[in-house]
Design an enzyme around this catalytic site. Structure first.
Site, PDB file in Angstrom:
ATOM      1  CG  HIS A 113     -19.445  91.315  35.750  1.00  7.37           C
ATOM      2  ND1 HIS A 113     -19.561  90.662  34.547  1.00  7.37           N
ATOM      3  CD2 HIS A 113     -20.644  91.935  35.956  1.00  7.37           C
ATOM      4  CE1 HIS A 113     -20.771  90.879  34.045  1.00  7.37           C
ATOM      5  NE2 HIS A 113     -21.445  91.650  34.877  1.00  7.37           N
ATOM      6  CD  GLU A 164     -16.373  88.886  35.404  1.00  8.55           C
ATOM      7  OE1 GLU A 164     -16.017  89.777  34.607  1.00  8.55           O
ATOM      8  OE2 GLU A 164     -17.485  88.326  35.338  1.00  8.55           O
ATOM      9  NE  ARG A 216     -23.281  88.869  36.893  1.00  5.72           N
ATOM     10  CZ  ARG A 216     -22.764  88.569  35.696  1.00  5.72           C
ATOM     11  NH1 ARG A 216     -21.590  87.983  35.612  1.00  5.72           N
ATOM     12  NH2 ARG A 216     -23.428  88.856  34.591  1.00  5.72           N
ATOM     13  CG  HIS A 275     -16.639  90.653  31.204  1.00  6.12           C
ATOM     14  ND1 HIS A 275     -17.703  90.734  32.065  1.00  6.12           N
ATOM     15  CD2 HIS A 275     -16.766  91.717  30.367  1.00  6.12           C
ATOM     16  CE1 HIS A 275     -18.448  91.774  31.772  1.00  6.12           C
ATOM     17  NE2 HIS A 275     -17.903  92.403  30.739  1.00  6.12           N
ATOM     18  CE1 TYR A 332     -15.108  79.460  34.840  1.00  3.98           C
ATOM     19  CE2 TYR A 332     -15.624  81.183  36.421  1.00  3.98           C
ATOM     20  CZ  TYR A 332     -15.823  79.900  35.948  1.00  3.98           C
ATOM     21  OH  TYR A 332     -16.724  79.074  36.567  1.00  3.98           O
ATOM     22  CD  GLU A 357     -16.628  86.295  29.712  1.00  8.20           C
ATOM     23  OE1 GLU A 357     -15.969  86.093  30.763  1.00  8.20           O
ATOM     24  OE2 GLU A 357     -17.809  86.654  29.713  1.00  8.20           O
TER      25      GLU A 357
HETATM   26  N1  ARG Z   1     -20.022  87.109  30.875  1.00  5.27           N
HETATM   27  C1  ARG Z   1     -20.443  88.465  30.673  1.00  5.27           C
HETATM   28  C2  ARG Z   1     -21.802  88.685  31.269  1.00  5.27           C
HETATM   29  O1  ARG Z   1     -22.455  87.791  31.685  1.00  5.27           O
HETATM   30  C3  ARG Z   1     -20.442  88.870  29.224  1.00  5.27           C
HETATM   31  C4  ARG Z   1     -21.402  88.134  28.391  1.00  5.27           C
HETATM   32  C5  ARG Z   1     -21.424  88.663  26.996  1.00  5.27           C
HETATM   33  N2  ARG Z   1     -22.472  89.656  26.932  1.00  5.27           N
HETATM   34  C6  ARG Z   1     -22.277  90.814  26.425  1.00  5.27           C
HETATM   35  N3  ARG Z   1     -23.213  91.696  26.390  1.00  5.27           N
HETATM   36  N4  ARG Z   1     -21.132  91.045  25.962  1.00  5.27           N
HETATM   37  O2  ARG Z   1     -22.219  89.813  31.362  1.00  5.27           O
HETATM   38 ZN    ZN Z   2     -18.195  89.427  33.585  1.00  5.68          ZN
END
Ligand code: ARG
Ligand code: ZN
Length: 412
Positions: free
Chosen positions: A172, A175, A230, A300, A302, A374
């Site tokens: 993303h 980030e 993003r 990722h 936050y 995250e």
């Molecule tokens: N914040 C990230 C997103 O929106 C990761 C969310 C967790 N999802 C995942 N497949 N790991 O993509």
């Molecule tokens: Zn992300």
């Protein structure tokens, strides 16, 4: 990240950019905030997409200067109150792109600053040249706009076909702490091999693949055009919207609840699984290496969370208990060493349903130890984490990576 409880709005007011937090109190407020975030030039920080705005849940929104007056007017007419999260976001943006190489400290602070895509490409080159015995550059593919997607392979100890740890950053674009962590990790590994016993044990047992910028087009765009971008930069079929959410484009319950089939959405899943060259580059490589890659970690920000599969379904993964123990220990060590709290758990229950993610796809491919981290923070600065926070954020994540890798060694 796209946390749901906090809705934040970054507001530009007069020439000052502000980040606001707004909590809709009624269905009407929800409607107004959805309209503001879709019809005005703004960037939703939380939740990730306007359809997730709901009553009694805070919204964080970034509003550029040209729409700030109209946004303020709308909020006033509908009696929606706000709280200022960041009084001067402009200054923060400026701080993050300041890269004073005339500063005599600049080489010692290289890893405590953010770097443009061009600088990261130069760093990749230099790092492999300066460490030619232990670092190789791999070209995994190219982006939609034909930029190279490189990974570094760290092989610090002898032996071919060692098991491997995979680390990717920058899926993303906005980030920025994520690519900063990949650079930090490489630097730490090369600098502390033979000095720190944990990293030494890890690098004696694993080869490490590090992909610093999975989404180079998007990352470059955040440096040149829109700091809050993003997705990647692929143009949709009707040509009206740009970008696929690469973490919704993998083949894991693709485009079900938690993703969107609308090209203008921040969580657009793309035309089909792996429709994007960036997600293809990663999945093609991992398919060829799946018997060796034992650990998959995607970085990722936050919200400070250590997540494992599944995010694409609320069902528990077969290895739920073992993975839970690992992230729990990592979070405990972070709390003890750095006095900072990370939540942990399966993605779907800890943040939200997010199908098509790389971690779930890797898990289903057979890479049992699959995680999404995250990093900092929890919303104080959000995507605009100041450079002065890079070292602590990276050290926390480093400790989590180490904890997990050592646990895998114990368990095998
Ligand atoms: N914040 C990230 C997103 O929106 C990761 C969310 C967790 N999802 C995942 N497949 N790991 O993509
Ligand atoms: Zn992300």
């Amino acid at each position: 990240l796209v946390p749901v409880q906090l809705h934040s709005i970054i507001l530009l007011h007069s020439t000052i950019v502000k980040v606001l937090s707004l909590t809709p109190k009624s269905p009407e407020h929800v409607e107004v905030l959805r309209n503001i975030s879709t019809q005005f030039e703004t960037s939703l920080w939380q939740p990730v997409s306007s359809e997730f705005i709901k009553a009694e849940s805070a919204v964080h929104l970034f509003v550029p200067v040209n729409s700030s007056e109209r946004v303020r007017e709308k909020l006033r007419t509908h009696g929606i109150t706000h709280e200022v999260l960041l009084a001067n976001a402009e200054e923060l943006v400026e701080m993050q792109t300041r890269n004073d190489s005339s500063d005599p400290r600049s080489s010692s602070t290289f890893y405590e600053r953010y770097h443009s895509l061009e600088d990261i490409y130069l760093w990749i080159n230099r790092t492999s040249q300066d460490n030619s015995a232990s670092v190789k550059v791999l070209l995994l593919g190219s982006s939609y706009e034909k930029r190279p997607i490189y990974a570094l392979k760290l092989s610090l100890s002898p032996g071919s076909d060692k098991k491997a740890l995979w680390l990717d950053c920058g899926i993303h674009a906005r980030e920025w702490i994520s690519p900063a962590f990949c650079l930090w990790f490489v630097q730490y590994s090369l600098g502390f091999y033979g000095l720190n016993s944990e990293i030494t044990q890890i690098l004696d047992s694993f080869d490490v693949y590090v992909l610093p910028v999975l989404n180079p087009d998007g990352y470059r765009y955040t440096w040149t055009k829109n700091r809050m971008w993003r997705k990647n930069r692929s143009v949709s079929q009707n040509g009206r919207c740009v970008g696929v959410d690469l973490n919704r484009n993998f083949d894991a319950n693709w485009c079900t609840e938690g993703a969107s089939s609308s090209p203008c959405s921040e969580i657009y899943c793309g035309r089909f699984p792996e429709s994007e060259p960036e997600s293809q580059a990663v999945s093609n490589f991992l398919r060829t290496q799946k018997d060796l890659v034992q650990i998959y970690i995607s970085i990722h920000s936050y919200s400070q969370m250590l997540l494992f599969p599944y995010s694409c379904t609320t069902e528990q993964a077969p290895d739920h208990q073992e993975l839970l123990e690992m992230v729990k220990e990592a979070a405990q060590r972070i709390r003890r060493h750095y006095r900072n709290n990370y939540k942990y758990g399966a993605g779907a229950e800890t943040i939200y349903l997010a199908p098509g993610g790389s971690d779930d796809w890797a898990y289903n491919l057979g890479i049992k130890y699959s995680f999404t981290f995250e990093l900092q923070d929890t919303g104080r600065y959000g995507f605009l984490l100041p450079p002065s926070h890079i070292s602590k954020a990276c050290n926390e994540a480093l400790l989590a990576v180490k904890t997990i890798a050592l646990k895998v060694l114990q368990n095998r």
